[in-house]
Scaffold this motif. Sequence first.
Motif, short mmCIF file in Angstrom:
data_model
loop_
_atom_site.label_atom_id
_atom_site.label_comp_id
_atom_site.label_asym_id
_atom_site.label_seq_id
_atom_site.Cartn_x
_atom_site.Cartn_y
_atom_site.Cartn_z
N GLN A 105 -28.97 13.50 54.89
CA GLN A 105 -29.20 14.08 53.56
C GLN A 105 -29.26 15.60 53.64
O GLN A 105 -28.67 16.30 52.80
CB GLN A 105 -30.51 13.53 52.96
CG GLN A 105 -30.84 14.10 51.61
CD GLN A 105 -29.82 13.72 50.55
OE1 GLN A 105 -29.38 12.60 50.49
NE2 GLN A 105 -29.44 14.67 49.72
N SER A 108 -25.79 16.92 54.23
CA SER A 108 -25.00 16.81 53.00
C SER A 108 -25.36 17.90 52.01
O SER A 108 -24.48 18.51 51.39
CB SER A 108 -25.21 15.42 52.38
OG SER A 108 -24.56 15.34 51.13
N SER A 109 -26.65 18.15 51.85
CA SER A 109 -27.09 19.22 50.94
C SER A 109 -26.59 20.58 51.40
O SER A 109 -26.19 21.41 50.58
CB SER A 109 -28.62 19.24 50.85
OG SER A 109 -29.10 18.07 50.25
N ARG A 112 -22.62 20.67 50.93
CA ARG A 112 -22.22 20.73 49.52
C ARG A 112 -22.85 21.90 48.77
O ARG A 112 -22.60 22.08 47.59
CB ARG A 112 -22.60 19.43 48.82
CG ARG A 112 -21.87 18.25 49.35
CD ARG A 112 -22.37 16.99 48.70
NE ARG A 112 -21.77 15.84 49.33
CZ ARG A 112 -21.46 14.73 48.69
NH1 ARG A 112 -21.70 14.64 47.41
NH2 ARG A 112 -20.91 13.74 49.34
N GLU A 113 -23.71 22.64 49.48
CA GLU A 113 -24.41 23.78 48.88
C GLU A 113 -25.18 23.37 47.62
O GLU A 113 -25.20 24.07 46.62
CB GLU A 113 -23.43 24.92 48.58
CG GLU A 113 -22.76 25.45 49.82
CD GLU A 113 -21.76 26.57 49.54
OE1 GLU A 113 -21.62 26.99 48.36
OE2 GLU A 113 -21.12 27.02 50.50
N THR A 114 -25.86 22.24 47.71
CA THR A 114 -26.64 21.71 46.61
C THR A 114 -27.88 22.57 46.38
O THR A 114 -28.56 22.94 47.34
CB THR A 114 -27.08 20.26 46.90
OG1 THR A 114 -25.93 19.50 47.29
CG2 THR A 114 -27.73 19.61 45.69
N SER A 116 -31.44 23.27 43.66
CA SER A 116 -32.35 22.59 42.74
C SER A 116 -31.89 22.83 41.30
O SER A 116 -31.24 23.83 40.99
CB SER A 116 -33.78 23.08 42.94
OG SER A 116 -33.89 24.45 42.62
N LEU A 124 -31.22 23.15 48.48
CA LEU A 124 -32.08 22.00 48.79
C LEU A 124 -32.22 21.72 50.28
O LEU A 124 -33.20 21.11 50.70
CB LEU A 124 -31.59 20.76 48.05
CG LEU A 124 -31.88 20.78 46.56
CD1 LEU A 124 -31.36 19.51 45.90
CD2 LEU A 124 -33.36 20.96 46.28
N TRP A 125 -31.29 22.18 51.09
CA TRP A 125 -31.43 21.93 52.52
C TRP A 125 -32.64 22.67 53.10
O TRP A 125 -33.20 22.22 54.10
CB TRP A 125 -30.15 22.29 53.28
CG TRP A 125 -29.87 23.76 53.35
CD1 TRP A 125 -29.15 24.50 52.48
CD2 TRP A 125 -30.33 24.65 54.36
NE1 TRP A 125 -29.12 25.82 52.88
CE2 TRP A 125 -29.84 25.93 54.04
CE3 TRP A 125 -31.09 24.50 55.52
CZ2 TRP A 125 -30.10 27.05 54.83
CZ3 TRP A 125 -31.35 25.62 56.30
CH2 TRP A 125 -30.86 26.87 55.95
N GLN A 128 -35.70 20.50 52.46
CA GLN A 128 -35.45 19.22 53.12
C GLN A 128 -35.52 19.34 54.64
O GLN A 128 -35.84 18.37 55.33
CB GLN A 128 -34.06 18.69 52.73
CG GLN A 128 -33.94 18.24 51.30
CD GLN A 128 -32.50 17.94 50.92
OE1 GLN A 128 -31.55 18.29 51.62
NE2 GLN A 128 -32.33 17.27 49.78
#
Length: 156
Positions: A105, A108-109, A112-114, A116, A124-125, A128
């Motif tokens: 996870q 992936s964050s 993907r440069e996710t 909040s 988010l990484w 996390q």
Amino acid sequence: MRVLNTAATALAALMIVAMAGVTAAEVIARFFFDVSFELADELGGYLLVASVFLGLGPALASGSLLRVEMVEQRLPAAVRRALDLLFHLGALAVSAIALYWIWRQVESSFRRETVSASWLEVPLWLPQAVMPLGLALLILTLLIGLARLLRRGAAA
């Protein structure tokens, strides 16, 4: 190992103090100035998760994890030892599986440069990343505990 657990405990405590500070600032801002920072929930959640995961290894090392000592103390020594071995093996398996999936996870964050879904847009990484760190410390603590149990059993 003691140094790592002490550092993790200090960081977890720092996270709790920071969470209290963020919450207090939010309460004061709302009560006195009728303004919200709109970040107390988000930051508080990140800090809570960090303090929990960072505290897992030190809690195990210090014997602070939940145990049913009232029942455990009444069992014969051989049964207690077998249950302790079973606990360590089971906890290692669950922790290793959790570490694998949480690491996926985080990766992936990161990939993907996710961010909040708030105006902070925290990658988010970052929050996390403390979860696999805490799980790795727990796994290391479990392995050391298992080695001690096996060494004690071999000596008996």
